[in-house]
Design a protein around this motif. Structure first.
Motif, PDB file in Angstrom:
ATOM      1  N   GLY A   1      -7.573  -0.305  -4.538  1.00 33.30           N
ATOM      2  CA  GLY A   1      -6.887  -1.556  -4.823  1.00 33.30           C
ATOM      3  C   GLY A   1      -7.432  -2.759  -4.080  1.00 33.30           C
ATOM      4  O   GLY A   1      -6.946  -3.872  -4.271  1.00 33.30           O
ATOM      5  N   GLN A   2      -8.468  -2.568  -3.241  1.00 29.31           N
ATOM      6  CA  GLN A   2      -9.008  -3.686  -2.459  1.00 29.31           C
ATOM      7  C   GLN A   2      -9.659  -4.717  -3.377  1.00 29.31           C
ATOM      8  O   GLN A   2     -10.406  -4.374  -4.287  1.00 29.31           O
ATOM      9  CB  GLN A   2     -10.027  -3.187  -1.440  1.00 29.31           C
ATOM     10  CG  GLN A   2     -10.567  -4.285  -0.532  1.00 29.31           C
ATOM     11  CD  GLN A   2     -11.517  -3.750   0.526  1.00 29.31           C
ATOM     12  OE1 GLN A   2     -11.761  -2.554   0.605  1.00 29.31           O
ATOM     13  NE2 GLN A   2     -12.054  -4.648   1.345  1.00 29.31           N
ATOM     14  N   THR A   3      -9.390  -5.978  -3.086  1.00 29.40           N
ATOM     15  CA  THR A   3      -9.999  -7.061  -3.853  1.00 29.40           C
ATOM     16  C   THR A   3     -11.273  -7.543  -3.160  1.00 29.40           C
ATOM     17  O   THR A   3     -12.370  -7.196  -3.563  1.00 29.40           O
ATOM     18  CB  THR A   3      -9.011  -8.230  -4.020  1.00 29.40           C
ATOM     19  OG1 THR A   3      -8.476  -8.580  -2.737  1.00 29.40           O
ATOM     20  CG2 THR A   3      -7.875  -7.852  -4.949  1.00 29.40           C
ATOM     21  N   TYR A   4     -11.125  -8.343  -2.100  1.00 34.79           N
ATOM     22  CA  TYR A   4     -12.262  -8.995  -1.457  1.00 34.79           C
ATOM     23  C   TYR A   4     -12.601  -8.329  -0.120  1.00 34.79           C
ATOM     24  O   TYR A   4     -11.813  -7.557   0.419  1.00 34.79           O
ATOM     25  CB  TYR A   4     -11.939 -10.476  -1.220  1.00 34.79           C
ATOM     26  CG  TYR A   4     -11.390 -11.168  -2.432  1.00 34.79           C
ATOM     27  CD1 TYR A   4     -12.127 -11.211  -3.617  1.00 34.79           C
ATOM     28  CD2 TYR A   4     -10.133 -11.756  -2.413  1.00 34.79           C
ATOM     29  CE1 TYR A   4     -11.619 -11.843  -4.745  1.00 34.79           C
ATOM     30  CE2 TYR A   4      -9.619 -12.383  -3.530  1.00 34.79           C
ATOM     31  CZ  TYR A   4     -10.363 -12.420  -4.694  1.00 34.79           C
ATOM     32  OH  TYR A   4      -9.861 -13.028  -5.811  1.00 34.79           O
ATOM     33  N   PRO A   5     -13.757  -8.644   0.442  1.00 30.79           N
ATOM     34  CA  PRO A   5     -14.088  -8.130   1.776  1.00 30.79           C
ATOM     35  C   PRO A   5     -13.103  -8.635   2.823  1.00 30.79           C
ATOM     36  O   PRO A   5     -12.549  -9.729   2.714  1.00 30.79           O
ATOM     37  CB  PRO A   5     -15.491  -8.704   2.033  1.00 30.79           C
ATOM     38  CG  PRO A   5     -16.057  -8.989   0.675  1.00 30.79           C
ATOM     39  CD  PRO A   5     -14.879  -9.405  -0.165  1.00 30.79           C
ATOM     40  N   ASN A   6     -12.890  -7.804   3.840  1.00 33.22           N
ATOM     41  CA  ASN A   6     -12.056  -8.166   4.990  1.00 33.22           C
ATOM     42  C   ASN A   6     -10.611  -8.458   4.620  1.00 33.22           C
ATOM     43  O   ASN A   6      -9.925  -9.246   5.266  1.00 33.22           O
ATOM     44  CB  ASN A   6     -12.670  -9.345   5.749  1.00 33.22           C
ATOM     45  CG  ASN A   6     -14.051  -9.020   6.278  1.00 33.22           C
ATOM     46  OD1 ASN A   6     -15.052  -9.456   5.705  1.00 33.22           O
ATOM     47  ND2 ASN A   6     -14.130  -8.241   7.327  1.00 33.22           N
ATOM     48  N   ILE A   7     -10.150  -7.787   3.571  1.00 33.52           N
ATOM     49  CA  ILE A   7      -8.730  -7.808   3.214  1.00 33.52           C
ATOM     50  C   ILE A   7      -8.048  -6.655   3.961  1.00 33.52           C
ATOM     51  O   ILE A   7      -8.571  -5.543   3.990  1.00 33.52           O
ATOM     52  CB  ILE A   7      -8.558  -7.619   1.693  1.00 33.52           C
ATOM     53  CG1 ILE A   7      -9.201  -8.768   0.932  1.00 33.52           C
ATOM     54  CG2 ILE A   7      -7.089  -7.481   1.319  1.00 33.52           C
ATOM     55  CD1 ILE A   7      -8.567 -10.101   1.173  1.00 33.52           C
ATOM     56  N   PRO A   8      -6.875  -6.882   4.549  1.00 29.84           N
ATOM     57  CA  PRO A   8      -6.225  -5.779   5.266  1.00 29.84           C
ATOM     58  C   PRO A   8      -5.664  -4.725   4.323  1.00 29.84           C
ATOM     59  O   PRO A   8      -5.376  -4.987   3.158  1.00 29.84           O
ATOM     60  CB  PRO A   8      -5.094  -6.483   6.030  1.00 29.84           C
ATOM     61  CG  PRO A   8      -4.799  -7.705   5.223  1.00 29.84           C
ATOM     62  CD  PRO A   8      -6.111  -8.136   4.640  1.00 29.84           C
ATOM     63  N   GLY A   9      -5.521  -3.536   4.862  1.00 24.14           N
ATOM     64  CA  GLY A   9      -4.895  -2.439   4.130  1.00 24.14           C
ATOM     65  C   GLY A   9      -3.700  -1.914   4.896  1.00 24.14           C
ATOM     66  O   GLY A   9      -3.440  -2.295   6.039  1.00 24.14           O
TER      67      GLY A   9
END
Length: 390
Positions: A88-96
């Motif tokens: 489900g990650q969109t862009y780089p350096n997005i938190p999970g």
């Protein structure tokens, strides 16, 4: 969005632009309120703002802990979109919020905010087709195999969006379970609740919209079927942590990320009516005042707390951070008002508004996403500004 910003000492802001603000400390938005059983010192909500400051593995950084703690005077902080699973990650350096390390990182953030007297919900965001294998390590999934009609950010820069894999029924079940598991982790990490992101072209809205959902099974077709995935996610999250800890964010007729819903009124009448009796913490409407007729109808259908995010021009933000537009939306029926750029550039936005003090303006949109302190933790407080002038 992914380049690292140059080092800059926090609060060193030469030529920092200022907006003049003439407001009244008696504004209704500065009065205390409640969100269910949670007392709020004011009605101003810090909207969830993607800032790309997490580590590459999705673990929240020390920069983020400071950023949110500095804004703890908001009535409520809704932390940025955070992925419930890797795909489900969109862009780089997005938190999970799907690994132990990510959960521990968010605990450091909530501890810092709570130490300053703040309250936080965490937004759970699955990007659906708005991702790339170079970022997440996975082919994106979506209701239908239809690519985002624009480039998507990756660690090496913008690239054409890939064609996502159409979700199977098992994929849908697993994703619903991932949302619920992420919600449990969020509560364990110290959040008061979670916001399910059903807006701005992310996965839930991709199921809602005609142009991104071409399914012929029970999750596609008529609005009553296209809302099914969103309803299942919200109810699974509510079952996991309690409905009083769960909000839902929607963006009727917002076209960002290639959205074209088609039958917007029918979709949101069906969705809000279906969830109205579930006892959720709130409904959060993006650009709530762009269609007063629809807002009025959704306000009548929704029995609980409603957060309104007003449409703001640069002039509105420069004038008073969006306070007057927020007051008008509050008068129209919103219980709480979410503001983005006002909080972005003013860690002490509430105090500045109460004192009718000048506001910082966002210096450079590019700096929102570059990483590092610059454009993130270097906006001065009113006390900083006065001390520098003394």
């Amino acid at each position: 969005m992914t380049n690292t910003a140059k080092n800059q000492t926090p609060h060193q802001t030469p030529n920092q632009p200022k907006a003049s603000v003439k407001t009244q400390a008696s504004s209704t938005l500065l009065n205390p309120a409640r969100l269910g059983g949670l007392p709020l010192p004011n009605r101003l909500v810090m909207a969830p703002l993607t800032r790309n400051r997490a580590h590459a593995d999705g673990v929240p950084s020390a920069l983020m802990a400071r950023h949110y703690a500095d804004r703890a005077s908001a009535g409520l902080i809704i932390a940025e979109g955070t992925t419930p699973n890797a795909v489900g990650q969109t862009y780089p350096n997005i938190p999970g919020i799907h690994t132990d390390a990510q959960e521990a990182g968010w605990r450091r953030v909530t501890d810092a905010v709570r130490a300053r007297g703040g309250r936080m919900f965490l937004q759970l965001q699955h990007g659906g087709r708005n991702g790339h294998p170079d970022t997440s390590g996975h082919v994106p999934v979506a209701p239908s195999a239809l690519a985002l009609p624009e480039d998507v950010e990756t660690p090496s820069g913008p690239q054409p969006a890939p064609v996502p894999r159409e979700m199977t029924t098992e994929d849908i079940r697993a994703t619903v379970a991932d949302f619920a598991a992420a919600a449990r982790r969020a509560i364990a990490a110290g959040f008061e609740g979670v916001e399910v992101h059903g807006a701005n072209g992310q996965l839930l809205q991709q199921f809602l919209a005609e142009n991104t959902n071409r399914r012929t099974d029970g999750y596609g077709g008529a609005p009553e079927q296209r809302i099914r995935f969103a309803v299942e996610v919200v109810r699974a999250v509510a079952a996991a942590v309690g409905p009083e800890r769960v909000g839902l964010r929607i963006s009727p007729n917002v076209t960002v990320n290639g959205m074209a819903e088609g039958d917007t009124y029918a979709i949101y009448r069906a969705l809000v009516t279906e969830l109205a009796g579930d006892g959720l913490a709130y409904l959060h409407i993006v650009y709530a005042d762009q269609d007063p007729e629809l807002f009025g109808e959704l306000r009548r259908l929704w029995p609980g707390t409603l957060i309104g995010n007003p449409v703001l021009t640069r002039e509105d933000v420069a004038k008073d951070g969006g306070l007057r537009k927020g007051e008008a939306l509050h008068a129209a029926g919103a219980d709480l008002i979410a503001l983005g750029r006002g909080f972005l550039a003013n860690p002490d936005l509430v105090e500045r508004l109460a004192a009718s003090a000048p506001l910082n303006l966002v210096r450079d949109k590019y700096l929102m996403y570059t990483g590092g302190e610059t454009g993130y933790n270097d906006y001065p407080t009113l006390a900083d500004t006065r001390a520098a002038a003394a």
